[in-house]
Design a protein around this motif. Structure first.
Motif, PDB file in Angstrom:
ATOM      1  N   ASN A 118       5.672   9.148  -0.204  1.00 22.17           N
ATOM      2  CA  ASN A 118       4.320   9.261  -0.772  1.00 22.17           C
ATOM      3  C   ASN A 118       3.295   9.437   0.338  1.00 22.17           C
ATOM      4  O   ASN A 118       2.506   8.546   0.633  1.00 22.17           O
ATOM      5  N   ARG A 155      -8.780   0.180  -0.036  1.00 25.16           N
ATOM      6  CA  ARG A 155      -8.701  -0.387  -1.389  1.00 25.16           C
ATOM      7  C   ARG A 155      -9.189  -1.831  -1.440  1.00 25.16           C
ATOM      8  O   ARG A 155      -9.904  -2.222  -2.351  1.00 25.16           O
ATOM      9  N   LEU A 165       0.469  13.536  -0.578  1.00 28.93           N
ATOM     10  CA  LEU A 165       0.910  14.078  -1.859  1.00 28.93           C
ATOM     11  C   LEU A 165      -0.241  13.959  -2.837  1.00 28.93           C
ATOM     12  O   LEU A 165      -0.766  12.865  -3.040  1.00 28.93           O
ATOM     13  N   THR A 191       1.087   2.908  -8.272  1.00 26.56           N
ATOM     14  CA  THR A 191       0.781   4.283  -8.691  1.00 26.56           C
ATOM     15  C   THR A 191       2.020   4.907  -9.331  1.00 26.56           C
ATOM     16  O   THR A 191       1.942   5.530 -10.396  1.00 26.56           O
ATOM     17  N   GLY A 240       0.781  -1.236   0.000  1.00 25.87           N
ATOM     18  CA  GLY A 240       0.000   0.000   0.000  1.00 25.87           C
ATOM     19  C   GLY A 240       0.810   1.283   0.000  1.00 25.87           C
ATOM     20  O   GLY A 240       0.252   2.374   0.129  1.00 25.87           O
ATOM     21  N   SER A 241       2.122   1.184  -0.201  1.00 21.96           N
ATOM     22  CA  SER A 241       2.949   2.401  -0.151  1.00 21.96           C
ATOM     23  C   SER A 241       2.740   3.271  -1.399  1.00 21.96           C
ATOM     24  O   SER A 241       2.901   4.484  -1.340  1.00 21.96           O
ATOM     25  N   GLY A 242       2.400   2.633  -2.522  1.00 18.00           N
ATOM     26  CA  GLY A 242       2.150   3.396  -3.752  1.00 18.00           C
ATOM     27  C   GLY A 242       2.999   2.935  -4.933  1.00 18.00           C
ATOM     28  O   GLY A 242       3.158   3.674  -5.901  1.00 18.00           O
ATOM     29  N   LYS A 243       3.510   1.697  -4.884  1.00 19.15           N
ATOM     30  CA  LYS A 243       4.354   1.192  -5.982  1.00 19.15           C
ATOM     31  C   LYS A 243       3.636   1.225  -7.328  1.00 19.15           C
ATOM     32  O   LYS A 243       4.185   1.716  -8.315  1.00 19.15           O
ATOM     33  N   ARG A 296      -4.833   2.867   3.535  1.00 18.60           N
ATOM     34  CA  ARG A 296      -5.000   2.690   2.083  1.00 18.60           C
ATOM     35  C   ARG A 296      -5.455   1.280   1.746  1.00 18.60           C
ATOM     36  O   ARG A 296      -6.339   1.085   0.906  1.00 18.60           O
TER      37      ARG A 296
HETATM   38  N1  LIG Z   1      -0.423   9.961  -3.030  1.00 19.12           N
HETATM   39  C1  LIG Z   1      -1.570   9.277  -2.891  1.00 19.12           C
HETATM   40  N2  LIG Z   1      -2.702   9.920  -2.536  1.00 19.12           N
HETATM   41  C2  LIG Z   1      -3.871   9.231  -2.404  1.00 19.12           C
HETATM   42  N3  LIG Z   1      -4.005   7.896  -2.588  1.00 19.12           N
HETATM   43  C3  LIG Z   1      -2.908   7.215  -2.945  1.00 19.12           C
HETATM   44  C4  LIG Z   1      -1.633   7.859  -3.120  1.00 19.12           C
HETATM   45  N4  LIG Z   1      -0.734   6.926  -3.470  1.00 19.12           N
HETATM   46  C5  LIG Z   1      -1.406   5.750  -3.519  1.00 19.12           C
HETATM   47  N5  LIG Z   1      -2.708   5.918  -3.214  1.00 19.12           N
HETATM   48  C6  LIG Z   1      -3.765   4.885  -3.165  1.00 19.12           C
HETATM   49  O1  LIG Z   1      -3.378   3.952  -2.188  1.00 19.12           O
HETATM   50  C7  LIG Z   1      -3.654   2.619  -2.619  1.00 19.12           C
HETATM   51  C8  LIG Z   1      -2.337   1.828  -2.639  1.00 19.12           C
HETATM   52  O2  LIG Z   1      -1.513   2.335  -3.704  1.00 19.12           O
HETATM   53  P1  LIG Z   1      -0.819   1.326  -4.737  1.00 19.12           P
HETATM   54  O3  LIG Z   1      -1.811   0.311  -5.192  1.00 19.12           O
HETATM   55  O4  LIG Z   1      -0.115   2.155  -5.744  1.00 19.12           O
HETATM   56  O5  LIG Z   1       0.223   0.675  -3.710  1.00 19.12           O
HETATM   57  P2  LIG Z   1       1.152  -0.598  -3.881  1.00 19.12           P
HETATM   58  O6  LIG Z   1       2.405  -0.278  -3.133  1.00 19.12           O
HETATM   59  O7  LIG Z   1       1.263  -0.973  -5.315  1.00 19.12           O
HETATM   60  O8  LIG Z   1       0.280  -1.661  -3.076  1.00 19.12           O
HETATM   61  P3  LIG Z   1       0.441  -3.291  -2.967  1.00 19.12           P
HETATM   62  O9  LIG Z   1       1.732  -3.552  -2.295  1.00 19.12           O
HETATM   63  O10 LIG Z   1      -0.720  -3.689  -2.116  1.00 19.12           O
HETATM   64  O11 LIG Z   1       0.350  -3.834  -4.355  1.00 19.12           O
HETATM   65  C9  LIG Z   1      -4.304   2.729  -3.987  1.00 19.12           C
HETATM   66  O12 LIG Z   1      -5.697   2.649  -3.807  1.00 19.12           O
HETATM   67  C10 LIG Z   1      -3.873   4.107  -4.483  1.00 19.12           C
HETATM   68  O13 LIG Z   1      -4.804   4.673  -5.353  1.00 19.12           O
END
Ligand SMILES: Nc1ncnc2c1ncn2[C@@H]1O[C@H](COP(=O)(O)OP(=O)(O)OP(=O)(O)O)[C@@H](O)[C@H]1O
Ligand SMILES: CC(C)(COP(=O)(O)OP(=O)(O)OC[C@H]1O[C@@H](n2cnc3c(N)ncnc32)[C@H](O)[C@@H]1O)[C@@H](O)C(=O)NCCC(=O)NCCS
Length: 207
Positions: free
Chosen positions: A187, A156, A190, A24, A19-22, A152
């Motif tokens: 992240n 999600r 932001l 994204t 959920g850190s935002g990879k 997050r």
């Molecule tokens: N800067 C941000 N502001 C708002 N929401 C965000 C932000 N970055 C990510 N998110 C949201 O947080 C959730 C997790 O982001 P993301 O899927 O990119 O993470 P991930 O690191 O790929 O997660 P995982 O390890 O579970 O695959 C998503 O729903 C995404 O839309």
């Protein structure tokens, strides 16, 4: 085994906790022209109906590991894996070599299509696995507060808080991840446009 041999283009390893935002950030990098190889997506394709790992998984864990459509029963498996390190290792012993092979095949295909394209490997376990560091030129870590990760993923995935905590307890600490980083994107609070601007600035510096 190295992806580096004979290569002329930059290879970036993108990592961060759940959920850190990879994903994204991977999307931002793709929009900037990079070829993204997503190891979570490879793991999911290996465990889809008829997936290449399903026979071995069924033999190892029994019928309960398989959903009616023949795919991995992800809810059951997640409950097992993040409650029991031995089961996590058993699943990883099956999947990680297959993920590694598929990653190399996709990297080779992306390079054939465009020899100069930057390759981005989205690898949740880059720091934990140890083998990855020497296979990339730069490590980009996505960092944020644990509480943000929890909120997050609860939103999600619709998971209870305890399910996210169970995954977090099996992952590297933020500190361990940052210690491996060539670049860190924090992240947290932001807006997407601000995040895109940070990714662009780092991408320009590195390529
Ligand atoms: N800067 C941000 N502001 C708002 N929401 C965000 C932000 N970055 C990510 N998110 C949201 O947080 C959730 C997790 O982001 P993301 O899927 O990119 O993470 P991930 O690191 O790929 O997660 P995982 O390890 O579970 O695959 C998503 O729903 C995404 O839309
Ligand atoms: C346990 C499984 C079935 C749970 O599936 P689910 O659909 O709930 O989650 P998904 O696959 O989307 O993964 C979400 C996140 O969980 C975390 N995670 C996944 N596997 C692991 C693991 N072995 N160790 C620590 N964290 C993990 C990552 O942050 C990942 O981004 C699945 O994650 C899996 O098959 N894991 C083993 C393969 C693996 O190690 N994948 C990581 C890519 S290298």
């Amino acid at each position: 085994m190295g992806l580096k041999q004979g290569a002329t283009r930059l290879r970036i390893g993108l990592t961060g906790g759940i959920g850190s935002g990879k994903s994204t950030i991977a999307r931002c990098l793709q929009e900037l022209g990079a070829a993204v190889i997503d190891t979570d997506a490879i793991a999911r394709s290996l465990t889809a109906p008829q997936g290449a790992a399903m026979q071995t998984i069924s033999a190892q864990f029994g019928a309960q590991a398989v959903a009616p459509d023949g795919a991995l029963n992800r809810d059951w498996m997640r409950g097992q894996v993040f409650a029991n390190p031995e089961i996590k290792q058993q699943l990883e012993r099956i999947l990680h070599p297959m993920i590694g092979a598929q990653t190399e095949a996709l990297a080779a295909a992306a390079t054939t299509a465009n020899p100069h394209t930057t390759l981005v490997f989205d690898v949740p376990l880059l720091v934990e696995s140890g083998r990855w560091r020497q296979r990339v030129d730069r490590v980009l870590v996505v960092d944020c507060e644990e509480e943000t990760q929890i909120q997050r993923v609860m939103r999600r995935n619709g998971w209870p808080r305890e399910a996210v905590l169970a995954v977090l307890s099996q992952q590297a600490s933020r500190q361990a991840r940052r210690a491996c980083a060539d670049g860190v994107i924090f992240n947290e609070q932001l807006e997407l446009t601000a995040l895109q601007a940070q990714v662009l600035s780092l991408f320009r510096r590195w390529t």
